[in-house]
Design a protein around this motif. Structure first.
Motif, PDB file in Angstrom:
ATOM      1  N   ASP A   1      35.492  53.596  46.474  1.00  0.00           N
ATOM      2  CA  ASP A   1      36.074  53.896  47.787  1.00  0.00           C
ATOM      3  C   ASP A   1      36.453  55.367  47.904  1.00  0.00           C
ATOM      4  OD1 ASP A   1      35.764  51.233  48.404  1.00  0.00           O
ATOM      5  OD2 ASP A   1      37.886  50.727  48.130  1.00  0.00           O
ATOM      6  N   LEU A   2      37.065  55.902  46.861  1.00  0.00           N
ATOM      7  CA  LEU A   2      37.468  57.303  46.887  1.00  0.00           C
ATOM      8  C   LEU A   2      36.254  58.221  46.886  1.00  0.00           C
ATOM      9  CD1 LEU A   2      39.717  59.316  46.988  1.00  0.00           C
ATOM     10  CD2 LEU A   2      40.035  59.053  44.527  1.00  0.00           C
ATOM     11  N   ARG A   3      35.255  57.886  46.093  1.00  0.00           N
ATOM     12  CA  ARG A   3      34.032  58.684  46.062  1.00  0.00           C
ATOM     13  C   ARG A   3      33.369  58.704  47.435  1.00  0.00           C
ATOM     14  NH1 ARG A   3      29.659  55.786  43.193  1.00  0.00           N
ATOM     15  NH2 ARG A   3      29.445  54.985  45.264  1.00  0.00           N
ATOM     16  N   ASP A   4      33.316  57.544  48.109  1.00  0.00           N
ATOM     17  CA  ASP A   4      32.717  57.474  49.439  1.00  0.00           C
ATOM     18  C   ASP A   4      33.508  58.303  50.453  1.00  0.00           C
ATOM     19  OD1 ASP A   4      30.774  55.823  48.389  1.00  0.00           O
ATOM     20  OD2 ASP A   4      31.640  53.970  49.205  1.00  0.00           O
ATOM     21  N   ALA A   5      34.832  58.241  50.371  1.00  0.00           N
ATOM     22  CA  ALA A   5      35.674  59.037  51.270  1.00  0.00           C
ATOM     23  C   ALA A   5      35.446  60.531  51.036  1.00  0.00           C
ATOM     24  CB  ALA A   5      37.149  58.686  51.072  1.00  0.00           C
TER      25      ALA A   5
ATOM     26  N   ILE B   1      32.705  82.607  53.309  1.00  0.00           N
ATOM     27  CA  ILE B   1      33.603  81.442  53.295  1.00  0.00           C
ATOM     28  C   ILE B   1      32.780  80.163  53.169  1.00  0.00           C
ATOM     29  CG2 ILE B   1      35.192  80.066  54.704  1.00  0.00           C
ATOM     30  CD1 ILE B   1      36.262  82.740  55.815  1.00  0.00           C
ATOM     31  N   ALA B   2      31.693  80.079  53.924  1.00  0.00           N
ATOM     32  CA  ALA B   2      30.855  78.884  53.878  1.00  0.00           C
ATOM     33  C   ALA B   2      30.235  78.704  52.495  1.00  0.00           C
ATOM     34  CB  ALA B   2      29.762  78.974  54.944  1.00  0.00           C
ATOM     35  N   ILE B   3      29.744  79.781  51.912  1.00  0.00           N
ATOM     36  CA  ILE B   3      29.128  79.701  50.584  1.00  0.00           C
ATOM     37  C   ILE B   3      30.150  79.304  49.532  1.00  0.00           C
ATOM     38  CG2 ILE B   3      28.081  81.090  48.738  1.00  0.00           C
ATOM     39  CD1 ILE B   3      26.594  82.626  51.001  1.00  0.00           C
ATOM     40  N   ILE B   4      31.312  79.919  49.577  1.00  0.00           N
ATOM     41  CA  ILE B   4      32.366  79.587  48.607  1.00  0.00           C
ATOM     42  C   ILE B   4      32.812  78.139  48.791  1.00  0.00           C
ATOM     43  CG2 ILE B   4      34.763  80.059  47.965  1.00  0.00           C
ATOM     44  CD1 ILE B   4      34.135  83.055  48.577  1.00  0.00           C
ATOM     45  N   SER B   5      33.012  77.723  50.035  1.00  0.00           N
ATOM     46  CA  SER B   5      33.451  76.350  50.299  1.00  0.00           C
ATOM     47  C   SER B   5      32.417  75.340  49.844  1.00  0.00           C
ATOM     48  CB  SER B   5      33.738  76.153  51.781  1.00  0.00           C
ATOM     49  OG  SER B   5      34.779  76.991  52.189  1.00  0.00           O
ATOM     50  N   LEU B   6      31.157  75.580  50.182  1.00  0.00           N
ATOM     51  CA  LEU B   6      30.106  74.637  49.783  1.00  0.00           C
ATOM     52  C   LEU B   6      29.927  74.608  48.268  1.00  0.00           C
ATOM     53  CD1 LEU B   6      27.469  75.198  52.604  1.00  0.00           C
ATOM     54  CD2 LEU B   6      28.925  73.204  52.240  1.00  0.00           C
ATOM     55  N   SER B   7      30.047  75.753  47.622  1.00  0.00           N
ATOM     56  CA  SER B   7      29.952  75.776  46.164  1.00  0.00           C
ATOM     57  C   SER B   7      31.078  74.986  45.527  1.00  0.00           C
ATOM     58  CB  SER B   7      29.989  77.216  45.636  1.00  0.00           C
ATOM     59  OG  SER B   7      28.898  77.940  46.125  1.00  0.00           O
ATOM     60  N   THR B   8      32.275  75.179  46.042  1.00  0.00           N
ATOM     61  CA  THR B   8      33.430  74.432  45.541  1.00  0.00           C
ATOM     62  C   THR B   8      33.224  72.944  45.744  1.00  0.00           C
ATOM     63  OG1 THR B   8      34.880  76.292  46.025  1.00  0.00           O
ATOM     64  CG2 THR B   8      35.926  74.133  45.735  1.00  0.00           C
ATOM     65  N   LEU B   9      32.748  72.570  46.896  1.00  0.00           N
ATOM     66  CA  LEU B   9      32.509  71.152  47.177  1.00  0.00           C
ATOM     67  C   LEU B   9      31.417  70.581  46.285  1.00  0.00           C
ATOM     68  CD1 LEU B   9      32.779  71.148  51.063  1.00  0.00           C
ATOM     69  CD2 LEU B   9      34.412  70.274  49.406  1.00  0.00           C
TER      70      LEU B   9
ATOM     71  N   LEU C   1      40.041  70.069  56.907  1.00  0.00           N
ATOM     72  CA  LEU C   1      39.061  69.299  56.130  1.00  0.00           C
ATOM     73  C   LEU C   1      39.070  69.716  54.663  1.00  0.00           C
ATOM     74  CD1 LEU C   1      36.142  69.248  58.719  1.00  0.00           C
ATOM     75  CD2 LEU C   1      37.431  67.262  57.899  1.00  0.00           C
ATOM     76  N   ALA C   2      39.231  71.013  54.415  1.00  0.00           N
ATOM     77  CA  ALA C   2      39.276  71.499  53.035  1.00  0.00           C
ATOM     78  C   ALA C   2      40.519  70.971  52.315  1.00  0.00           C
ATOM     79  CB  ALA C   2      39.252  73.026  53.004  1.00  0.00           C
ATOM     80  N   GLU C   3      41.656  70.953  53.018  1.00  0.00           N
ATOM     81  CA  GLU C   3      42.880  70.412  52.423  1.00  0.00           C
ATOM     82  C   GLU C   3      42.751  68.916  52.150  1.00  0.00           C
ATOM     83  OE1 GLU C   3      45.881  71.649  55.197  1.00  0.00           O
ATOM     84  OE2 GLU C   3      45.989  73.678  54.339  1.00  0.00           O
TER      85      GLU C   3
ATOM     86  N   THR D   1      30.649  65.829  54.109  1.00  0.00           N
ATOM     87  CA  THR D   1      29.702  65.871  55.223  1.00  0.00           C
ATOM     88  C   THR D   1      30.372  66.438  56.468  1.00  0.00           C
ATOM     89  OG1 THR D   1      28.503  63.971  54.336  1.00  0.00           O
ATOM     90  CG2 THR D   1      28.166  64.467  56.661  1.00  0.00           C
ATOM     91  N   ASP D   2      31.580  65.974  56.758  1.00  0.00           N
ATOM     92  CA  ASP D   2      32.313  66.488  57.920  1.00  0.00           C
ATOM     93  C   ASP D   2      32.573  67.988  57.786  1.00  0.00           C
ATOM     94  OD1 ASP D   2      32.360  63.916  58.897  1.00  0.00           O
ATOM     95  OD2 ASP D   2      34.461  63.538  58.337  1.00  0.00           O
ATOM     96  N   LEU D   3      32.938  68.426  56.590  1.00  0.00           N
ATOM     97  CA  LEU D   3      33.217  69.843  56.372  1.00  0.00           C
ATOM     98  C   LEU D   3      31.948  70.675  56.518  1.00  0.00           C
ATOM     99  CD1 LEU D   3      35.233  72.026  55.648  1.00  0.00           C
ATOM    100  CD2 LEU D   3      34.898  71.472  53.246  1.00  0.00           C
ATOM    101  N   ARG D   4      30.867  70.188  55.947  1.00  0.00           N
ATOM    102  CA  ARG D   4      29.589  70.904  56.073  1.00  0.00           C
ATOM    103  C   ARG D   4      29.189  71.012  57.541  1.00  0.00           C
ATOM    104  NH1 ARG D   4      25.880  67.448  53.937  1.00  0.00           N
ATOM    105  NH2 ARG D   4      25.393  66.831  56.047  1.00  0.00           N
TER     106      ARG D   4
END
Length: 154
Positions: free
Chosen positions: A75-79, A8-16, A103-105, A85-88
């Protein structure tokens, strides 16, 4: 970490990672790395400078669109970066799945907002251009990607 959580972590981080790369490309990235510099020679709106026969009025309206868009995109890019970062951090800290899902949603909502913002900007730009200029802009966009009209493929 259990193998399921690792997947899950690998898939999530790859997606991000892919999402953040897309967002950076949408904004143009930092100066010196394909981003928009003060001269407007790089970045997502650089092709506009190559259009034929832009009137002074069109140039001013496009400049205003670029100026208004720059802050919204930044602003959107920074958010999005803060949320990544919070998700990681949540995944590293073995947070509960409800927190990670939330966080993913949120990240998905931000990606949606970025896509919609880019479409709105494109529509605004298209409303300023003539049909011939829109066709020329489309050709320039395709040619920069290495395929499309006037290109021989791979």
């Amino acid at each position: 970490m259990k193998p399921t959580y690792q997947r899950i972590a690998i898939i999530s981080l790859s997606t991000l990672l892919f999402t953040s790369a897309g967002a950076a490309m949408a904004f143009g990235g930092p100066k010196g790395h394909g981003g928009c510099d003060r001269g407007g020679k790089h970045g997502p709106m650089a092709a506009l400078t190559q259009l034929d026969d832009l009137s002074t009025e069109q140039k001013q309206v496009l400049k205003d669109i670029r100026k208004a868009t720059r802050d919204a995109m930044r602003d959107l890019r920074d958010a999005m970066q803060d949320n990544r970062t919070d998700l990681r951090d949540a995944m590293i800290d073995n947070a509960d799945m409800a927190s990670i899902r939330s966080l993913a949603e949120k990240q998905g909502d931000q990606v949606t907002r970025m896509i919609v913002l880019r479409a709105e900007v494109r529509n605004k730009i298209n409303s300023v251009l003539t049909e011939e200029q829109r066709e020329q802009l489309q050709d320039l966009r395709w040619s920069k990607k290495g395929f499309g009209p006037g290109r021989k493929g791979f």
